[in-house]
Write a protein that holds these residues in place. Structure first.
Motif, PDB file in Angstrom:
ATOM      1  N   SER A  58     -24.689  46.642   4.435  1.00 41.92           N
ATOM      2  CA  SER A  58     -25.186  46.448   3.077  1.00 41.92           C
ATOM      3  C   SER A  58     -24.669  45.126   2.527  1.00 41.92           C
ATOM      4  O   SER A  58     -23.673  44.576   3.016  1.00 41.92           O
ATOM      5  N   ARG A  59     -25.333  44.630   1.511  1.00 38.09           N
ATOM      6  CA  ARG A  59     -24.817  43.451   0.810  1.00 38.09           C
ATOM      7  C   ARG A  59     -23.553  43.814   0.032  1.00 38.09           C
ATOM      8  O   ARG A  59     -22.669  42.982  -0.160  1.00 38.09           O
ATOM      9  N   GLY A  60     -23.485  45.063  -0.452  1.00 39.72           N
ATOM     10  CA  GLY A  60     -22.341  45.476  -1.265  1.00 39.72           C
ATOM     11  C   GLY A  60     -22.488  45.033  -2.702  1.00 39.72           C
ATOM     12  O   GLY A  60     -21.595  44.385  -3.268  1.00 39.72           O
ATOM     13  N   ASP A 106     -24.452  37.844   4.105  1.00 36.23           N
ATOM     14  CA  ASP A 106     -25.230  37.215   5.171  1.00 36.23           C
ATOM     15  C   ASP A 106     -25.463  38.259   6.261  1.00 36.23           C
ATOM     16  O   ASP A 106     -24.593  38.539   7.082  1.00 36.23           O
ATOM     17  N   ARG A 107     -26.673  38.840   6.264  1.00 37.78           N
ATOM     18  CA  ARG A 107     -26.935  39.950   7.186  1.00 37.78           C
ATOM     19  C   ARG A 107     -26.885  39.507   8.650  1.00 37.78           C
ATOM     20  O   ARG A 107     -26.505  40.280   9.527  1.00 37.78           O
ATOM     21  N   VAL A 108     -27.273  38.273   8.950  1.00 34.48           N
ATOM     22  CA  VAL A 108     -27.216  37.790  10.329  1.00 34.48           C
ATOM     23  C   VAL A 108     -25.779  37.810  10.832  1.00 34.48           C
ATOM     24  O   VAL A 108     -25.481  38.301  11.930  1.00 34.48           O
ATOM     25  N   THR A 109     -24.873  37.287  10.021  1.00 40.27           N
ATOM     26  CA  THR A 109     -23.451  37.306  10.379  1.00 40.27           C
ATOM     27  C   THR A 109     -22.954  38.734  10.555  1.00 40.27           C
ATOM     28  O   THR A 109     -22.236  39.048  11.513  1.00 40.27           O
ATOM     29  N   GLY A 110     -23.336  39.616   9.635  1.00 44.30           N
ATOM     30  CA  GLY A 110     -22.901  41.007   9.711  1.00 44.30           C
ATOM     31  C   GLY A 110     -23.375  41.694  10.973  1.00 44.30           C
ATOM     32  O   GLY A 110     -22.610  42.414  11.634  1.00 44.30           O
ATOM     33  N   ILE A 111     -24.641  41.481  11.333  1.00 44.55           N
ATOM     34  CA  ILE A 111     -25.181  42.111  12.544  1.00 44.55           C
ATOM     35  C   ILE A 111     -24.460  41.605  13.784  1.00 44.55           C
ATOM     36  O   ILE A 111     -24.133  42.382  14.694  1.00 44.55           O
ATOM     37  N   LYS A 112     -24.187  40.316  13.837  1.00 49.52           N
ATOM     38  CA  LYS A 112     -23.503  39.748  14.996  1.00 49.52           C
ATOM     39  C   LYS A 112     -22.127  40.382  15.201  1.00 49.52           C
ATOM     40  O   LYS A 112     -21.668  40.536  16.336  1.00 49.52           O
ATOM     41  N   LYS A 113     -21.468  40.749  14.120  1.00 50.96           N
ATOM     42  CA  LYS A 113     -20.144  41.364  14.221  1.00 50.96           C
ATOM     43  C   LYS A 113     -20.208  42.842  14.609  1.00 50.96           C
ATOM     44  O   LYS A 113     -19.217  43.413  15.057  1.00 50.96           O
ATOM     45  N   LEU A 114     -21.378  43.472  14.438  1.00 55.15           N
ATOM     46  CA  LEU A 114     -21.511  44.908  14.681  1.00 55.15           C
ATOM     47  C   LEU A 114     -22.271  45.242  15.960  1.00 55.15           C
ATOM     48  O   LEU A 114     -22.098  46.332  16.513  1.00 55.15           O
ATOM     49  N   LYS A 115     -23.104  44.348  16.446  1.00 50.82           N
ATOM     50  CA  LYS A 115     -24.089  44.707  17.468  1.00 50.82           C
ATOM     51  C   LYS A 115     -23.484  45.132  18.802  1.00 50.82           C
ATOM     52  O   LYS A 115     -24.043  45.996  19.497  1.00 50.82           O
ATOM     53  N   ASP A 116     -22.363  44.582  19.192  1.00 50.32           N
ATOM     54  CA  ASP A 116     -21.803  44.898  20.507  1.00 50.32           C
ATOM     55  C   ASP A 116     -21.166  46.279  20.573  1.00 50.32           C
ATOM     56  O   ASP A 116     -20.939  46.797  21.675  1.00 50.32           O
ATOM     57  N   THR A 117     -20.867  46.877  19.435  1.00 50.80           N
ATOM     58  CA  THR A 117     -20.173  48.174  19.430  1.00 50.80           C
ATOM     59  C   THR A 117     -21.008  49.286  18.799  1.00 50.80           C
ATOM     60  O   THR A 117     -20.492  50.376  18.542  1.00 50.80           O
ATOM     61  N   HIS A 118     -22.291  49.015  18.547  1.00 52.35           N
ATOM     62  CA  HIS A 118     -23.153  50.026  17.936  1.00 52.35           C
ATOM     63  C   HIS A 118     -24.511  50.045  18.617  1.00 52.35           C
ATOM     64  O   HIS A 118     -24.926  49.065  19.242  1.00 52.35           O
ATOM     65  N   ASP A 127     -29.379  48.235   4.554  1.00 50.83           N
ATOM     66  CA  ASP A 127     -29.643  48.827   3.244  1.00 50.83           C
ATOM     67  C   ASP A 127     -30.084  47.738   2.261  1.00 50.83           C
ATOM     68  O   ASP A 127     -29.361  46.775   2.032  1.00 50.83           O
ATOM     69  N   ASP A 128     -31.288  47.901   1.698  1.00 51.00           N
ATOM     70  CA  ASP A 128     -31.828  46.986   0.687  1.00 51.00           C
ATOM     71  C   ASP A 128     -31.913  45.553   1.207  1.00 51.00           C
ATOM     72  O   ASP A 128     -31.323  44.633   0.648  1.00 51.00           O
ATOM     73  N   ALA A 129     -32.685  45.374   2.280  1.00 51.30           N
ATOM     74  CA  ALA A 129     -32.780  44.038   2.887  1.00 51.30           C
ATOM     75  C   ALA A 129     -34.221  43.633   3.156  1.00 51.30           C
ATOM     76  O   ALA A 129     -34.469  42.757   3.990  1.00 51.30           O
ATOM     77  N   TYR A 130     -35.176  44.229   2.463  1.00 52.45           N
ATOM     78  CA  TYR A 130     -36.582  43.948   2.764  1.00 52.45           C
ATOM     79  C   TYR A 130     -36.944  42.486   2.474  1.00 52.45           C
ATOM     80  O   TYR A 130     -37.767  41.895   3.158  1.00 52.45           O
ATOM     81  N   GLN A 131     -36.313  41.915   1.438  1.00 52.89           N
ATOM     82  CA  GLN A 131     -36.580  40.510   1.107  1.00 52.89           C
ATOM     83  C   GLN A 131     -35.611  39.555   1.807  1.00 52.89           C
ATOM     84  O   GLN A 131     -35.709  38.350   1.635  1.00 52.89           O
ATOM     85  N   HIS A 132     -34.696  40.094   2.604  1.00 50.58           N
ATOM     86  CA  HIS A 132     -33.733  39.251   3.321  1.00 50.58           C
ATOM     87  C   HIS A 132     -34.361  38.847   4.651  1.00 50.58           C
ATOM     88  O   HIS A 132     -34.047  39.401   5.710  1.00 50.58           O
ATOM     89  N   ARG A 133     -35.247  37.883   4.622  1.00 48.38           N
ATOM     90  CA  ARG A 133     -36.077  37.586   5.785  1.00 48.38           C
ATOM     91  C   ARG A 133     -35.402  36.714   6.832  1.00 48.38           C
ATOM     92  O   ARG A 133     -36.027  36.365   7.845  1.00 48.38           O
ATOM     93  N   LYS A 134     -34.135  36.390   6.620  1.00 46.17           N
ATOM     94  CA  LYS A 134     -33.397  35.695   7.670  1.00 46.17           C
ATOM     95  C   LYS A 134     -33.195  36.595   8.881  1.00 46.17           C
ATOM     96  O   LYS A 134     -32.925  36.121   9.981  1.00 46.17           O
ATOM     97  N   VAL A 135     -33.308  37.918   8.656  1.00 47.74           N
ATOM     98  CA  VAL A 135     -33.267  38.885   9.750  1.00 47.74           C
ATOM     99  C   VAL A 135     -34.668  39.430   9.965  1.00 47.74           C
ATOM    100  O   VAL A 135     -35.341  39.832   9.012  1.00 47.74           O
TER     101      VAL A 135
END
Length: 347
Positions: free
Chosen positions: A74-76, A117-129, A135-143
Motif C-alpha cells: 500500500s502507499r500508506g 513508489d510501488r515499483v520499488t516496493g514490489i522489487k523488495k517483496l517479489k523474491d519472497t512472495h 491496494d489503491d493503485a489503479y492510477q499508479h501506472r508505473k506498475v
C-alpha cells in the motif's frame, strides 16, 4: 454551498481532464514506462475518490488466496513516514497508515508493506512472495499489474459523475478498459435485470471483462481493547465515531437495528485529536441512558490505538464493527475462478 462551489470549479475540469488524458495516452503509447513483473500482481482500485470498499475487497482476496504466500503493498495514506516499511510489532497507524495497520493486525500469516513508489516496493517483496496485492493503485501506472479489479459503489454508479475538481472521478470512464474485473460494491443482494442492463450500457465492457456485484456483511461488535464481542440491542444509545469517506451505509445499518444514534463524523482518514475524543467522552458520560456504547469502524479503530487516545478510552465500552464483502451468489464462482486462474497461470 457545496453545489455552488462545484459549479465554480467546472472550468478547471477541462484542464484536469486534458492532463489525465495526455498522461494515460503517454502510458498507453509506451512513452511513459510501465514496469511488468514475472509474478502475479493484482491491483485493487477505483475511478472515484472515497470509500468504494477497497479494504474489504483486499481482505476478501487474502482469504481467497490463502494457499499462496501473499504480500499487500500500500502507499500508506496518512502516515508520517516515507519510503519502504514492513509492518511489524512496532507499527502504528501513524507509521504505516490505518488500512495497512488493519491488515497487519487481522492477518498474521501475510506480509504488509507500504511504499509510495510501488515499483520499488514490489522489487523488495517479489523474491519472497508468490502474489502481491496492490491496494489503491489503479492510477499508479508505473506498475503494469497483471490483473486489475476496479471498484464502483452501486449508488454512485447509478448517478451521473464528473471529474475532479468539480466531481469525484479521478479519471474518465474510459479507464474501465484497463480492468479485468469490475466489482460493484454495496449492492443489493439480487440485481434486477434493468439495473444490470443499465450498468452494462454505462461501463461498455468487452467480452473478456467480468462484472460482479457485492454487498456488505456486518459482523458482531468487537471490543477495541479486549477480545469481547457483543450484539446491538434495541433502543441502545450508540455514540458513533467515524472518519471514513462514506458512513451512510453504516448509519443505515445501525438505524435498522433500532438503536438511537449520536454520530460524531469526521473526514476520511481523519487523525483524531485528544480534544475531539474528550468531546465524545463528555457527551457519552453526560447522557443519562443506562444502555450505551461507543462504536467506530475497524479502520478508525486503528487510529484509536494511539497511546494517548487509548488512555482516554480504555475504561469505556468502545467497540468496532467489522465488515466483509460478500460477492453476490450469481457471480461469486466466476469472480473467484478468474482470479485463481490468473494467479495459477502467472505464478
Amino acid at each position: 454551498m457545496l453545489k455552488y462551489l462545484r459549479l465554480l470549479l467546472l472550468p478547471f475540469n477541462l484542464v484536469y481532464a486534458l492532463v489525465i488524458f495526455v498522461r494515460n495516452q503517454l502510458y498507453d503509447w509506451g512513452v511513459f514506462k510501465s514496469t511488468s513483473f514475472d509474478m502475479p500482481i493484482i491491483c485493487i482500485g477505483n475511478l472515484a475518490v472515497g470509500g468504494s470498499g477497497k479494504t474489504p475487497t483486499t481482505e476478501y482476496l487474502v482469504r481467497l488466496l490463502r494457499n499462496y504466500k501473499v504480500a499487500i503493498l500500500s502507499r500508506g495514506y496518512g502516515r508520517v513516514t516515507k519510503g519502504f516499511i514492513l509492518a511489524d510489532e512496532h507499527a502504528s497507524a501513524e507509521t504505516i497508515g490505518d488500512e495497512p495497520m488493519q491488515y497487519y493486525r487481522k492477518f498474521k500469516d501475510i506480509t504488509v508493506a507500504v511504499c509510495e513508489d510501488r515499483v520499488t516496493g514490489i522489487k523488495k517483496l517479489k523474491d519472497t512472495h508468490e502474489v502481491i496485492l496492490l491496494d489503491d493503485a489503479y492510477q499508479h501506472r508505473k506498475v503494469k499489474a497483471g490483473f486489475n479489479i476496479l471498484l464502483f459503489e452501486f449508488d454512485k454508479l447509478c448517478n451521473w459523475q464528473m471529474l475532479l475538481p468539480a466531481g469525484n472521478l479521478r479519471e474518465t470512464f474510459s479507464g474501465v478498459n484497463r480492468a479485468q474485473t469490475v466489482l460493484v460494491t454495496k449492492s443489493p443482494k439480487v440485481i434486477d435485470e434493468n439495473s444490470l442492463n443499465r450498468f452494462l450500457k454505462k461501463l461498455k465492457l468487452s467480452g473478456d471483462q467480468n462484472l460482479a456485484f457485492s454487498h456488505i456483511g456486518y459482523q458482531n461488535l468487537q471490543a477495541l481493547y479486549s477480545e469481547n464481542q457483543v450484539e446491538l440491542q434495541k433502543k441502545q444509545e450508540v455514540f458513533l465515531l467515524t472518519g471514513i469517506a462514506n458512513p451512510v451505509p453504516l448509519c443505515q445499518y445501525l438505524t435498522s437495528k433500532e438503536v438511537i444514534l449520536h454520530h460524531f463524523e469526521y473526514p476520511d482518514h481523519h487523525r483524531f485529536t485528544e480534544q475531539e475524543i474528550k468531546a465524545l467522552i463528555k457527551a457519552f458520560e453526560e447522557h443519562p441512558a443506562g444502555q450505551k456504547i461507543i462504536v467506530t469502524t475497524e479502520k478508525d479503530g486503528q487510529r484509536l490505538l494511539d497511546a494517548k487516545l487509548k488512555d482516554l478510552l480504555l475504561n469505556l465500552p468502545v467497540y468496532y464493527l467489522p465488515i466483509n464483502i460478500e460477492i453476490n451468489a450469481a457471480e461469486q464462482a466466476k469472480f473467484d475462478q478468474k482470479i485463481l486462474e490468473y494467479v495459477a497461470s502467472a505464478k
